[in-house]
Structures are given as C-alpha cells and as structure tokens.
Design a protein around this motif. Structure first.
Motif, mmCIF file in Angstrom:
data_model
loop_
_atom_site.group_PDB
_atom_site.id
_atom_site.type_symbol
_atom_site.label_atom_id
_atom_site.label_comp_id
_atom_site.label_asym_id
_atom_site.label_seq_id
_atom_site.Cartn_x
_atom_site.Cartn_y
_atom_site.Cartn_z
ATOM 1 N N GLY A 1 0.823 -1.215 0.000
ATOM 2 C CA GLY A 1 0.000 0.000 0.000
ATOM 3 C C GLY A 1 0.850 1.255 0.000
ATOM 4 O O GLY A 1 0.543 2.234 -0.698
ATOM 5 N N ARG A 2 1.926 1.238 0.754
ATOM 6 C CA ARG A 2 2.837 2.392 0.783
ATOM 7 C C ARG A 2 3.494 2.608 -0.580
ATOM 8 O O ARG A 2 3.645 3.744 -1.028
ATOM 9 C CB ARG A 2 3.908 2.195 1.853
ATOM 10 N N LYS A 3 3.911 1.515 -1.199
ATOM 11 C CA LYS A 3 4.559 1.631 -2.515
ATOM 12 C C LYS A 3 3.575 2.131 -3.566
ATOM 13 O O LYS A 3 3.944 2.890 -4.454
ATOM 14 C CB LYS A 3 5.163 0.290 -2.952
ATOM 15 N N TYR A 4 2.326 1.713 -3.453
ATOM 16 C CA TYR A 4 1.283 2.194 -4.355
ATOM 17 C C TYR A 4 1.064 3.696 -4.157
ATOM 18 O O TYR A 4 0.968 4.458 -5.119
ATOM 19 C CB TYR A 4 -0.019 1.434 -4.124
ATOM 20 N N ASP A 5 0.986 4.120 -2.886
ATOM 21 C CA ASP A 5 0.728 5.525 -2.575
ATOM 22 C C ASP A 5 1.775 6.468 -3.158
ATOM 23 O O ASP A 5 1.449 7.572 -3.590
ATOM 24 C CB ASP A 5 0.654 5.735 -1.056
ATOM 25 N N VAL A 6 3.034 6.024 -3.156
ATOM 26 C CA VAL A 6 4.091 6.895 -3.691
ATOM 27 C C VAL A 6 4.380 6.621 -5.160
ATOM 28 O O VAL A 6 5.177 7.311 -5.780
ATOM 29 C CB VAL A 6 5.402 6.798 -2.863
ATOM 30 N N GLY A 7 3.752 5.595 -5.719
ATOM 31 C CA GLY A 7 3.941 5.279 -7.132
ATOM 32 C C GLY A 7 5.347 4.800 -7.448
ATOM 33 O O GLY A 7 5.979 5.263 -8.396
ATOM 34 N N THR A 8 5.832 3.857 -6.663
ATOM 35 C CA THR A 8 7.199 3.369 -6.811
ATOM 36 C C THR A 8 7.483 2.912 -8.240
ATOM 37 O O THR A 8 6.673 2.224 -8.853
ATOM 38 C CB THR A 8 7.454 2.210 -5.829
ATOM 39 N N PHE A 9 8.640 3.315 -8.732
ATOM 40 C CA PHE A 9 9.060 2.925 -10.065
ATOM 41 C C PHE A 9 10.568 2.756 -10.082
ATOM 42 O O PHE A 9 11.276 3.111 -9.151
ATOM 43 C CB PHE A 9 8.628 3.964 -11.107
ATOM 44 N N SER A 10 11.045 2.204 -11.177
ATOM 45 C CA SER A 10 12.477 2.040 -11.399
ATOM 46 C C SER A 10 12.810 2.727 -12.709
ATOM 47 O O SER A 10 11.977 2.785 -13.616
ATOM 48 C CB SER A 10 12.810 0.544 -11.456
ATOM 49 N N TYR A 11 13.999 3.227 -12.803
ATOM 50 C CA TYR A 11 14.423 3.941 -14.003
ATOM 51 C C TYR A 11 15.611 3.222 -14.609
ATOM 52 O O TYR A 11 16.592 2.961 -13.925
ATOM 53 C CB TYR A 11 14.822 5.373 -13.608
ATOM 54 N N GLU A 12 15.536 2.866 -15.894
ATOM 55 C CA GLU A 12 16.662 2.224 -16.559
ATOM 56 C C GLU A 12 16.784 2.761 -17.971
ATOM 57 O O GLU A 12 15.829 2.676 -18.755
ATOM 58 C CB GLU A 12 16.491 0.705 -16.598
ATOM 59 N N ASN A 13 17.948 3.260 -18.285
ATOM 60 C CA ASN A 13 18.243 3.785 -19.623
ATOM 61 C C ASN A 13 17.171 4.751 -20.125
ATOM 62 O O ASN A 13 16.732 4.671 -21.273
ATOM 63 C CB ASN A 13 18.429 2.646 -20.634
ATOM 64 N N GLY A 14 16.735 5.638 -19.249
ATOM 65 C CA GLY A 14 15.754 6.638 -19.649
ATOM 66 C C GLY A 14 14.322 6.150 -19.719
ATOM 67 O O GLY A 14 13.450 6.869 -20.170
ATOM 68 N N HIS A 15 14.072 4.917 -19.274
ATOM 69 C CA HIS A 15 12.710 4.368 -19.292
ATOM 70 C C HIS A 15 12.225 4.140 -17.864
ATOM 71 O O HIS A 15 12.907 3.510 -17.063
ATOM 72 C CB HIS A 15 12.666 3.055 -20.075
ATOM 73 N N LYS A 16 11.046 4.631 -17.603
ATOM 74 C CA LYS A 16 10.425 4.484 -16.289
ATOM 75 C C LYS A 16 9.585 3.201 -16.276
ATOM 76 O O LYS A 16 8.747 3.000 -17.154
ATOM 77 C CB LYS A 16 9.536 5.698 -16.010
ATOM 78 N N VAL A 17 9.832 2.329 -15.284
ATOM 79 C CA VAL A 17 9.078 1.084 -15.148
ATOM 80 C C VAL A 17 8.385 1.102 -13.781
ATOM 81 O O VAL A 17 9.050 1.118 -12.736
ATOM 82 C CB VAL A 17 10.006 -0.154 -15.244
ATOM 83 N N LEU A 18 7.065 1.139 -13.791
ATOM 84 C CA LEU A 18 6.329 1.098 -12.526
ATOM 85 C C LEU A 18 6.565 -0.246 -11.837
ATOM 86 O O LEU A 18 6.362 -1.301 -12.443
ATOM 87 C CB LEU A 18 4.834 1.289 -12.763
ATOM 88 N N THR A 19 6.975 -0.201 -10.583
ATOM 89 C CA THR A 19 7.247 -1.446 -9.855
ATOM 90 C C THR A 19 6.314 -1.650 -8.665
ATOM 91 O O THR A 19 6.344 -2.716 -8.057
ATOM 92 C CB THR A 19 8.711 -1.485 -9.354
ATOM 93 N N TRP A 20 5.476 -0.679 -8.346
ATOM 94 C CA TRP A 20 4.610 -0.851 -7.187
ATOM 95 C C TRP A 20 3.681 -2.065 -7.300
ATOM 96 O O TRP A 20 3.390 -2.698 -6.283
ATOM 97 C CB TRP A 20 3.806 0.419 -6.869
ATOM 98 N N PRO A 21 3.208 -2.465 -8.508
ATOM 99 C CA PRO A 21 2.313 -3.637 -8.550
ATOM 100 C C PRO A 21 2.963 -4.921 -8.031
ATOM 101 O O PRO A 21 2.287 -5.781 -7.470
ATOM 102 C CB PRO A 21 1.968 -3.774 -10.031
ATOM 103 N N THR A 22 4.272 -5.049 -8.188
ATOM 104 C CA THR A 22 4.932 -6.284 -7.752
ATOM 105 C C THR A 22 4.928 -6.446 -6.246
ATOM 106 O O THR A 22 5.048 -7.558 -5.752
ATOM 107 C CB THR A 22 6.383 -6.350 -8.249
ATOM 108 N N TYR A 23 4.779 -5.352 -5.534
ATOM 109 C CA TYR A 23 4.738 -5.442 -4.075
ATOM 110 C C TYR A 23 3.485 -6.172 -3.592
ATOM 111 O O TYR A 23 3.448 -6.656 -2.471
ATOM 112 C CB TYR A 23 4.835 -4.050 -3.449
#
Length: 178
Positions: A115-137
């Motif tokens: 829930g915390r990761k969803y609230d902040v919209g956790t993502f990862s950044y690689e080579n200029g591409h943003k990948v949302l990672t909060w769903p994996t939590y």
C-alpha cells in the motif's frame, strides 16, 4: 473439509503455473534482450527491473503454497526421524502452527508495504525508461496469504484427524503417474 482442501490445491496449482509461466517469460525476455544488445545494438528497455522485480518475485512467491502442499520445503529430519510417531506428529503440528502465525504476520506487513509503494507510485528507471514497480509489491502478500491458508488447513487437519490431510510429494507424484 475435503472441499476446502480441493479448493486450496487448485488455487495453489494455478499459482504454481503462473510462477512457471513467469520463469518462461523471464528466459524469453532475457534472450531477446541479449540478442537485441549484441546483434542489433539495441537492448530491450527496462529488462533489469522487469526481470528482477516482476518475473523473479512472481516465480518466488506464488508457488510457495504448492511447495508446502507437497511438503517440499527444506526440513532437517536427522534427529526427528528417530522420535516416536506421536512426537513427530506433534512437531509437524507445531511447525504448521508457527508457520501459520509467521506467514500471517508477513502477509499483513507485506500488504501494508504494498500500500505504501502504491501511494508513492514506486518505479524504477533504466536507460531513460520508467518502469512502474509498485504492482509487484502485491505479489508477496498474495503468495504468502495462500501459504498461510495452506498451513492453517494442515493445522486443522492435524487437530481434527481429517484423512484428507496434507499430501506428501510422493502422493502427488503417484497421482500424477496414475
């Protein structure tokens, strides 16, 4: 009680299939990334976060309940096998009780973290591409919740003496061969 066991077995099997599919997709994704990188000089964007935070989490946490149903988790039985059957059963019941409590707490805590990761919209950044990672939590509490239910079911079977108790790996192999 048997109906509940059948439902848990079916859901655990479905989760295990999803975990296996994640492993196959991971292999294909990595292969495509390597080919793209070394043949076309164009790696797939976001491969590392997708592999490490999607495929691996799914392959690790969803099959946990199936492994428990098959009594496939690591156990050390050097001393316990020399105990009387009644003591062995008590130890197995105690392990199921402790596992139920521990994994219920882990599920609860993982759900809060998701829930915390969803609230902040956790993502990862690689080579200029943003990948949302909060769903994996949310995969962690989904997998551990089913594991908790399987452990609780095993505990209930020990207490009630229900004959549809947990299956061993040998029982599952026999059913598959039949």
């Amino acid at each position: 009680m048997k109906k509940l066991g059948d439902i848990l077995a079916a859901v655990a099997a479905a989760y295990a299939v999803i975990g296996a599919v994640a492993i196959a997709l991971m292999m294909l994704h990595i292969t495509a990334d390597v080919i793209g990188k070394f043949v076309f000089n164009r790696p797939l964007p976001g491969t590392i976060p997708i592999v490490s935070q999607f495929y691996m989490v799914i392959a690790t946490f969803l099959p946990l309940a199936m492994v428990e149903r098959a009594n496939g988790h690591i156990s050390v039985e050097i001393i316990v096998t020399h105990f009387p059957k009644r003591v062995q059963d008590f130890i197995a019941m105690l392990a199921s009780a402790l596992g139920t409590i521990i994994f219920a707490l882990l599920t609860w805590r993982a759900l809060i973290e998701a829930g915390r990761k969803y609230d902040v919209g956790t993502f990862s950044y690689e080579n200029g591409h943003k990948v949302l990672t909060w769903p994996t939590y949310y995969i962690v509490p989904i997998g551990t919740a089913l594991l908790t239910l399987v452990l609780f079911y095993k505990l209930a079977c020990y207490f009630t003496g229900h004959s549809d108790g947990p299956e061993t790996g040998d029982d599952l192999a026999t059913k598959g061969a039949a």
